[in-house]
Motif scaffolding. Structure first.
Motif, PDB file in Angstrom:
ATOM      1  N   PRO A  92       0.815  -1.219   0.000  1.00  0.00           N
ATOM      2  CA  PRO A  92       0.000   0.000   0.000  1.00  0.00           C
ATOM      3  C   PRO A  92       0.845   1.264   0.000  1.00  0.00           C
ATOM      4  O   PRO A  92       1.926   1.323   0.579  1.00  0.00           O
ATOM      5  CB  PRO A  92      -0.799  -0.125   1.297  1.00  0.00           C
ATOM      6  CG  PRO A  92       0.052  -0.990   2.185  1.00  0.00           C
ATOM      7  CD  PRO A  92       0.729  -1.965   1.271  1.00  0.00           C
ATOM      8  N   ALA A  93       0.326   2.283  -0.695  1.00  0.00           N
ATOM      9  CA  ALA A  93       0.936   3.611  -0.677  1.00  0.00           C
ATOM     10  C   ALA A  93       0.307   4.420   0.453  1.00  0.00           C
ATOM     11  O   ALA A  93      -0.808   4.134   0.888  1.00  0.00           O
ATOM     12  CB  ALA A  93       0.715   4.297  -2.020  1.00  0.00           C
ATOM     13  N   HIS A  94       1.021   5.434   0.924  1.00  0.00           N
ATOM     14  CA  HIS A  94       0.534   6.170   2.090  1.00  0.00           C
ATOM     15  C   HIS A  94       0.622   7.686   1.908  1.00  0.00           C
ATOM     16  O   HIS A  94       1.139   8.394   2.769  1.00  0.00           O
ATOM     17  CB  HIS A  94       1.313   5.757   3.342  1.00  0.00           C
ATOM     18  CG  HIS A  94       1.195   4.314   3.678  1.00  0.00           C
ATOM     19  ND1 HIS A  94       0.078   3.757   4.248  1.00  0.00           N
ATOM     20  CD2 HIS A  94       2.069   3.295   3.484  1.00  0.00           C
ATOM     21  CE1 HIS A  94       0.253   2.468   4.419  1.00  0.00           C
ATOM     22  NE2 HIS A  94       1.457   2.144   3.957  1.00  0.00           N
ATOM     23  N   PRO A  95       0.126   8.236   0.817  1.00  0.00           N
ATOM     24  CA  PRO A  95       0.170   9.692   0.693  1.00  0.00           C
ATOM     25  C   PRO A  95      -0.940  10.353   1.505  1.00  0.00           C
ATOM     26  O   PRO A  95      -1.979   9.746   1.790  1.00  0.00           O
ATOM     27  CB  PRO A  95      -0.057   9.916  -0.801  1.00  0.00           C
ATOM     28  CG  PRO A  95      -0.945   8.775  -1.199  1.00  0.00           C
ATOM     29  CD  PRO A  95      -0.491   7.600  -0.370  1.00  0.00           C
ATOM     30  N   SER A  96      -0.701  11.604   1.848  1.00  0.00           N
ATOM     31  CA  SER A  96      -1.784  12.452   2.351  1.00  0.00           C
ATOM     32  C   SER A  96      -2.702  12.772   1.177  1.00  0.00           C
ATOM     33  O   SER A  96      -2.231  13.020   0.064  1.00  0.00           O
ATOM     34  CB  SER A  96      -1.187  13.735   2.933  1.00  0.00           C
ATOM     35  OG  SER A  96      -2.145  14.751   3.034  1.00  0.00           O
ATOM     36  N   ILE A  97      -4.015  12.731   1.389  1.00  0.00           N
ATOM     37  CA  ILE A  97      -4.963  12.947   0.292  1.00  0.00           C
ATOM     38  C   ILE A  97      -5.959  14.035   0.679  1.00  0.00           C
ATOM     39  O   ILE A  97      -6.612  13.934   1.722  1.00  0.00           O
ATOM     40  CB  ILE A  97      -5.719  11.646  -0.065  1.00  0.00           C
ATOM     41  CG1 ILE A  97      -4.733  10.547  -0.463  1.00  0.00           C
ATOM     42  CG2 ILE A  97      -6.715  11.900  -1.195  1.00  0.00           C
ATOM     43  CD1 ILE A  97      -5.372   9.180  -0.603  1.00  0.00           C
ATOM     44  N   ASP A  98      -6.055  15.057  -0.146  1.00  0.00           N
ATOM     45  CA  ASP A  98      -7.050  16.117   0.036  1.00  0.00           C
ATOM     46  C   ASP A  98      -7.887  16.237  -1.223  1.00  0.00           C
ATOM     47  O   ASP A  98      -7.341  16.299  -2.332  1.00  0.00           O
ATOM     48  CB  ASP A  98      -6.364  17.473   0.305  1.00  0.00           C
ATOM     49  CG  ASP A  98      -5.783  17.570   1.699  1.00  0.00           C
ATOM     50  OD1 ASP A  98      -6.566  17.736   2.645  1.00  0.00           O
ATOM     51  OD2 ASP A  98      -4.546  17.473   1.829  1.00  0.00           O
TER      52      ASP A  98
END
Length: 499
Positions: free
Chosen positions: A450-456
């Motif tokens: 899994p990737a773990h970017p911040s998402i807005d």
């Protein structure tokens, strides 16, 4: 040298005869049928002495409302669909856009008739047209007087306006040719038939307008079929859809690429491709004469290697030595606005590096922009905090939501630290497309790796501004990519930050 040239001088009677219009000279106006015009524009703010003002009725603005202003600026004549009450000579035609194209075609024919060298290079493709045009304008401009479009003047209005800058001393015309429908490029090639036609790539840009990729291939191949007698096609050997156009070429075919044997054996190709910490590409350029030349581009983006190969193919064909090609490409550090333009932004107590690639977007260029973001600072001890600000892509057809999810997933999986998906409060469809980008990024947060970017997911440029400033304050050494179609408002956000 690239120039702001003037067109072939024409009398008002010649212009009227060319476009099949009626010349009307109101009482008291000093113009005569023998008055000479030397330029043509569609913006009354740009018209000057001896100019032709072409009044075009658009969706929001009607150029006929500005004929009086053009008269005050000293224009010689207005090209109009109906006579206007203004103290100015006017040529009345049924369709001013069609008349503009006819006048441009006549201007090119007049230049061709002179007994001096003149070459037209036409460029098309789903991505990279404007950057390749900028590179080619720099290369050819170092060899002779060169006319090239401003920005992306590549449609039924923009191309004729560029062709009407061709004058008696013009050596090269670089003509960018775009299309939303089959037949558009064919029409453009009747105005400015290219001596050299370059096809960069066939992607899914405007898929919703064309209906299928096969129709896009048909449309782009019109530039090859529209070559002037003895013309040369320069094709991307790595793109099979483009390579297939060789069967339609009326004459010689040249190749460029980095993988296909046709380019590697006898065309312009690149090996040892890499980028520096600022994502500026370097590679070894191989040319048909057997030379191997080290090249460093002055602009960033690994994807621009292919654009550089296309431009180098044309320049080499026209006699430029490979070493000189490398010098010019390295010296080109600024291209048309909002295309991988790098700057530093100080805002709201935050500082970040901006990669502004906000002019337009499709799935191919989105991935290329994200690859460029990931290459920024690669190999440095402290990796930058990478923020992808992604807007909507338009004209992608019925599968547009899934294509946007795919871009969001690609952004997350390639390793960005934050995704800011930008929609529009006034447009529910734009907002839905931005939501799909965010959904795709979240989809990448599941699975075996899994990737773990911040998402807005934000709903206008103001909210995007606030989100980026917040992220940049929270994380030092931030680098921000702006990428989306023009309607997403991200180019306006870039200009706000520049101010």
């Amino acid at each position: 040298m690239a120039v702001e040239s003037t067109m072939m001088p024409m009398t008002l009677s010649e212009i009227a005869e060319t476009v099949g219009g009626g010349l009307v000279i109101p009482e008291g106006v000093a113009a005569t049928p023998q008055t000479v015009a030397t330029s043509a524009v569609t913006d009354s703010r740009e018209v000057g002495e001896a100019g032709v003002f072409v009044a075009i009725a658009g969706e929001r603005v009607d150029g006929h409302d500005f004929v009086g202003r053009a008269a005050q600026s000293g224009a010689a004549v207005a090209l109009v669909a109906h006579q206007v009450d203004a103290p100015m000579a006017q040529i009345v035609v049924p369709d001013t856009v069609a008349a503009l194209g006819t006048l441009a075609q006549h201007n090119i024919e007049r230049r061709r008739a002179l007994d001096t060298p003149f070459t037209i290079v036409g460029i098309t493709g789903s991505v990279g047209k404007t950057t390749t045009k900028d590179m080619l304008a720099a290369l050819l401009g170092s060899m002779g007087e060169t006319v090239a479009p401003v920005g992306s003047f590549n449609n039924e209005i923009g191309l004729p306006l560029t062709a009407l800058k061709v004058g008696p001393d013009t050596r090269y015309l670089v003509a960018e040719m775009g299309a939303n429908h089959v037949g558009e490029i064919a029409r453009l090639t009747t105005i400015a038939p290219p001596d050299i036609a370059v096809v960069l790539k066939v992607g899914v840009a405007h898929l919703g307008e064309f209906g299928s990729v096969e129709r896009i291939v048909e449309a782009k191949s019109e530039i090859v079929r529209g070559l002037a007698d003895g013309g040369v096609a320069i094709l991307n050997a790595d793109d099979e859809r483009v390579a297939s156009m060789s069967a339609q070429a009326p004459g010689e075919v040249l190749w460029f690429g980095v993988q296909d044997e046709r380019a590697l054996a006898s065309g312009c190709s690149a090996r040892d491709i890499g980028t520096d910490a600022l994502d500026r590409p370097r590679f070894t350029l191989s040319t048909p004469d057997g030379a191997a030349t080290a090249v460093r581009l002055g602009i960033c983006g690994r994807h621009n290697v292919m654009n550089a190969l296309a431009a180098a193919s044309v320049a080499f064909r026209l006699g430029m030595p490979p070493a000189r090609i490398g010098e010019v490409l390295e010296g080109l550090t600024r291209i048309s606005p909002h295309r991988m333009a790098v700057s530093t932004v100080e805002r709201g107590g935050a500082s970040f590096t901006l990669i502004d690639d906000s002019f337009n977007a499709n799935p191919d260029s989105m991935r290329a922009g994200l690859d460029g973001l990931m290459a920024w600072g690669a190999g440095e001890q402290t990796a930058p905090y990478r923020v992808a600000v992604l807007g909507a892509m338009l004209e992608l057809g019925a599968n547009d939501l899934e294509l946007h999810r795919g871009v969001g997933e690609y952004a997350a999986r390639c390793g960005v630290d934050a995704v800011v998906a930008v929609g529009g409060t006034a447009d529910a469809h734009l907002d839905a497309l931005a939501e799909a980008v965010a959904q795709g990024a979240k989809r990448a947060q599941t699975g075996a790796t899994p990737a773990h970017p911040s998402i807005d997911w934000v709903h206008d440029a103001d909210q995007a501004d606030a989100a980026v400033v917040r992220l940049a304050r929270e994380h030092g050494n931030a680098v921000v990519l702006l990428k989306g179609s023009h309607v997403s408002g991200l180019s306006a956000l870039a200009e706000r930050w520049a101010a």
